[in-house]
Design a protein around this motif. Structure first.
Motif, mmCIF file in Angstrom:
data_model
loop_
_atom_site.group_PDB
_atom_site.id
_atom_site.type_symbol
_atom_site.label_atom_id
_atom_site.label_comp_id
_atom_site.label_asym_id
_atom_site.label_seq_id
_atom_site.Cartn_x
_atom_site.Cartn_y
_atom_site.Cartn_z
ATOM 1 N N ARG A 1 -17.876 -19.566 12.238
ATOM 2 C CA ARG A 1 -18.685 -20.291 11.241
ATOM 3 C C ARG A 1 -18.040 -21.633 10.893
ATOM 4 N NH1 ARG A 1 -19.271 -16.784 6.339
ATOM 5 N NH2 ARG A 1 -20.889 -18.241 5.720
ATOM 6 N N ILE A 2 -16.717 -21.646 10.882
ATOM 7 C CA ILE A 2 -16.015 -22.916 10.597
ATOM 8 C C ILE A 2 -16.239 -23.875 11.767
ATOM 9 C CG2 ILE A 2 -13.738 -23.996 10.284
ATOM 10 C CD1 ILE A 2 -12.918 -21.240 8.936
ATOM 11 N N ARG B 1 -18.644 -30.123 14.152
ATOM 12 C CA ARG B 1 -19.363 -31.265 14.747
ATOM 13 C C ARG B 1 -20.215 -31.980 13.697
ATOM 14 N NH1 ARG B 1 -24.281 -28.904 15.695
ATOM 15 N NH2 ARG B 1 -24.068 -26.670 15.372
ATOM 16 N N LEU B 2 -20.252 -31.449 12.483
ATOM 17 C CA LEU B 2 -21.088 -32.058 11.442
ATOM 18 C C LEU B 2 -20.278 -32.914 10.475
ATOM 19 C CD1 LEU B 2 -23.185 -28.879 10.497
ATOM 20 C CD2 LEU B 2 -23.817 -30.697 12.083
ATOM 21 N N VAL B 3 -18.959 -32.855 10.578
ATOM 22 C CA VAL B 3 -18.147 -33.550 9.563
ATOM 23 C C VAL B 3 -17.359 -34.710 10.161
ATOM 24 C CG1 VAL B 3 -17.894 -31.539 8.056
ATOM 25 C CG2 VAL B 3 -16.196 -31.951 9.854
ATOM 26 N N GLU C 1 -16.536 -29.929 2.187
ATOM 27 C CA GLU C 1 -16.673 -29.060 1.009
ATOM 28 C C GLU C 1 -18.155 -28.722 0.766
ATOM 29 O OE1 GLU C 1 -14.876 -30.379 -2.698
ATOM 30 O OE2 GLU C 1 -16.167 -29.003 -3.811
ATOM 31 N N MET C 2 -18.998 -29.736 0.875
ATOM 32 C CA MET C 2 -20.429 -29.518 0.624
ATOM 33 C C MET C 2 -20.987 -28.459 1.575
ATOM 34 S SD MET C 2 -22.292 -33.066 -0.207
ATOM 35 C CE MET C 2 -23.358 -32.916 1.225
ATOM 36 N N LEU C 3 -20.642 -28.629 2.863
ATOM 37 C CA LEU C 3 -21.143 -27.674 3.858
ATOM 38 C C LEU C 3 -20.574 -26.275 3.625
ATOM 39 C CD1 LEU C 3 -20.948 -29.913 7.051
ATOM 40 C CD2 LEU C 3 -23.024 -28.984 6.023
#
Ligand code: SF4
Length: 627
Positions: A8-9, A14-16, A84-86
């Motif tokens: 999950r991490i 790839r989004l951060v 953090e948001m994700l």
């Protein structure tokens, strides 16, 4: 479970921005399989990866702990906003870098307290880990939360959130505490919680009672206040708790391990280089400097050992820069030979050498000229105050002529940038002292006009706000208010309108917040918690500092911030940090404070002991060596 979390991490990476902050597969990383160690320790740095990875203390403890059988150390950093948001959106808990383990599965989490402006990050990290913020609300299902580092010398602002503090050098004490925890766990295996009883209390009693471990358990004490609201006593809630906690001091730093293969960060960090500590402590006695007091006495690493570690680090890391670290580089007793031999080693390995905070004498110029070549970076001076009078007050043993002589040499050798560091708001400061700052900058520009060989020349004046710190001679001094700092900055801004001079200064309000926590008692914990709940975090980053959040938190607080900042403390007041014994006597600090008010200096104690008291705890090898 751990593998599921890892997947999950990984989906988030790839989004951060800067996924390297969270990967944890760096060169020299130590990954011990989760089920194969008896005690798991999470080393928590309450800031972003790029700050934490530049901190040598983490590398030291990481190395020391992971060398031991049966215990492991995994790193935990504050995630950046996007991560953090994700994580919060997807209910992913705070995790360790090495095994991608939920932080709650650690046995003990240890925060390093390097600066007060990271305190909200501690609460944020506990919250992201799904742990109650206050230790009283955490039962045995949660890890113990420890803290150490310079800010632990006034632990009270964090007292409700931390189970135990470790005071002083941690290389010897922390591994022993972890091993003791392993034994404690084995003894209590299978014991069930009875009516919410916490077995952890028993462990805390055990470590609190061993003076060698330098542990302070805040839950065993309660502050009492007099009719003026001042701390009047520390009431003991557990009879076995000691009256004072003596700081742990490693007498011989050559006898403790220093990392030869430090973890090499995956992304660019603040200090991207190999670092070898040359010595701890300082004999100069600047009256504002907390490090100069709480790390006494001077303890040197031998030259051979430094060279050996440097060589290993160069080989094991692939870094292209090597730096040495101490409070004052040139004060190493065999500095000239050390610098020459390090230069030779670096040259042979095609690695550049950085020698920070050098005293600028002719030898240093020779070395700097050689290592910086034609790419000369700025030369740095830290007069700290603009007039000789105020430099005497703060006991900064540097004169204007020292600066001008060095500047002349530097200009002659081709330096084009001079950086000057000052503090404003120092005790007894007047406008004349501020005028002195502008005068020094002006005079340096003039010197360049007289002897420089043309081209662009720049003087940068950087001004920080003086924040009085616990365990220093200025611990009783009032701090300037935010408005006073602003007024002084405006004054300097006008005075420093000099061609060739750049003026930088720190934000005023953050210094007020820093001051509240630097000398706060246990009541400031409520402010911290509320500020965090109002959205304050990453306060050390100007772009993230939440001014509105902090203003609101202060407005909603029962206490007046001026009580902690601008108030002059009386010399007989019990200070919130008096139970922490750094080894330097309070009577010495008081004597120094009185000398400051009389504008009298105290000489560097290498030229004769001046009676700070640390030699009553450990041998002081470098005090009085020039007597
Ligand atoms: S005991 Fe004396 S020589 Fe040693 S650090 Fe203190 S003042 Fe300096």
């Amino acid at each position: 479970m751990a593998n599921e979390l890892k997947e999950r991490i990984e989906e988030l990476l790839r989004l951060v921005e800067k996924p390297g902050r969270y990967i944890g597969r760096e060169t020299n990383v130590s990954v011990k399989e989760a089920g194969k160690t008896n005690v798991r320790f999470g080393f928590a740095f309450p800031d972003l990866y790029e700050i934490g990875m530049s901190y040598m203390g983490m590398q030291i403890l990481y190395n020391t702990i992971n060398k031991r059988e049966g215990i492991s150390c995994e790193r935990i950093f504050t995630p950046a906003h996007d991560m953090e948001m994700l994580m919060r959106e997807r209910h992913i808990p705070l995790f360790t870098l090495e095994n991608k383990t939920d932080v709650k599965e650690m046995d003990i989490i240890g925060f390093t307290l390097q600066y007060e402006m990271a305190f909200t990050n501690i609460l944020n990290m506990l919250d992201m880990a799904g742990m109650p913020l206050r230790s009283i609300d955490r039962d045995d299902r949660f890890p113990l939360v420890a803290a150490g580092g310079p800010c632990a010398f006034n632990p009270e602002p964090l007292a409700p959130f931390i189970d135990f503090f470790i005071i002083g050098d941690g290389e010897n004490t922390l591994p022993v505490i972890l091993e003791k925890y392993g034994e404690f766990k084995a003894r209590n295996k299978g014991n069930k919680l009875v009516n919410g009883t916490s077995h952890k209390i028993e462990f805390l009693k055990e470590i609190q009672c061993d003076p060698e471990l330098a542990v302070y358990v805040p839950g065993f004490y309660e502050e009492e206040y007099d009719e003026f609201g001042n701390v009047s006593a520390y009431k003991k809630l557990y009879d076995g708790a000691p009256d004072t906690i003596q700081r742990a001091i490693i007498d011989d730093i050559d006898a403790v391990e220093f990392p030869e293969n430090p973890v090499v960060p995956l992304i660019e960090t603040v200090h991207d280089r190999s670092v070898v500590e040359t010595f701890r402590g300082c004999t100069r006695g600047c009256r504002f400097c907390q490090a100069g007091m709480i790390y006494r006495p001077i303890r040197e690493r031998s030259k051979d050992n430094i060279l050996r570690i440097a060589e290993k680090q160069i080989k094991n890391t692939g870094h292209d820069e090597l730096s040495i670290l101490s409070l004052s580089t040139s004060d190493y007793s065999d500095f000239e030979n050390l610098a020459l031999e390090l230069m030779g080693k670096c040259k042979a390995n095609n690695v550049s050498l950085s020698l920070p905070s050098l005293r600028l004498d002719s030898f240093s110029f020779k070395v700097l000229d050689e290592i910086q070549g034609y790419k000369k970076s700025g030369l740095t001076f830290a007069p700290e105050a603009g007039s000789q009078r105020l430099r005497d007050v703060i006991n900064k043993g540097i004169t204007e002529n020292d600066i001008y002589d060095s500047v002349r040499q530097a200009i002659g050798l081709g330096w084009k940038n001079v950086k000057l560091y000052f503090m404003i708001g120092l005790p007894t400061e007047t406008l004349e002292d501020l005028d002195g700052i502008a005068e020094i900058a002006h005079n340096i520009v003039q010197i360049n006009k007289e002897i420089g060989n043309g081209g662009r020349f720049n003087v940068t004046v950087s001004v920080s706000n003086f924040v009085p710190k616990a365990h220093t001679p200025f611990q009783w001094s009032p701090q300037n208010s935010t408005a006073e700092f602003t007024e002084k900055h405006n004054y300097l801004f006008d005075k420093l309108k000099i061609k060739g001079v750049t003026f930088n200064y720190h934000d005023d309000y953050t210094s007020t917040i820093e001051a509240i926590f630097a000398r706060g008692d246990r009541r400031v914990a409520d402010l911290l918690e509320n500020a965090f709940k109002l959205g304050c975090k990453l306060d050390g980053w100007s772009e993230f500092f939440n001014l509105e959040g902090w203003k609101k938190a202060i407005e909603q607080w029962d206490m007046d911030e001026n009580y902690y900042t601008t108030r002059e403390r009386s010399f007989d007041e019990l200070l919130p940090w008096d139970k922490i014994n750094s080894g330097v006597k309070k009577s010495f600090l008081l004597k120094e404070m009185k000398k400051a008010l009389n504008e009298t200096t105290t000489h560097d104690c290498r030229y004769g002991c001046v009676g700070c008291g640390i030699n009553e705890r450990v041998t002081c090898h470098f005090g009085g060596i020039y007597e």
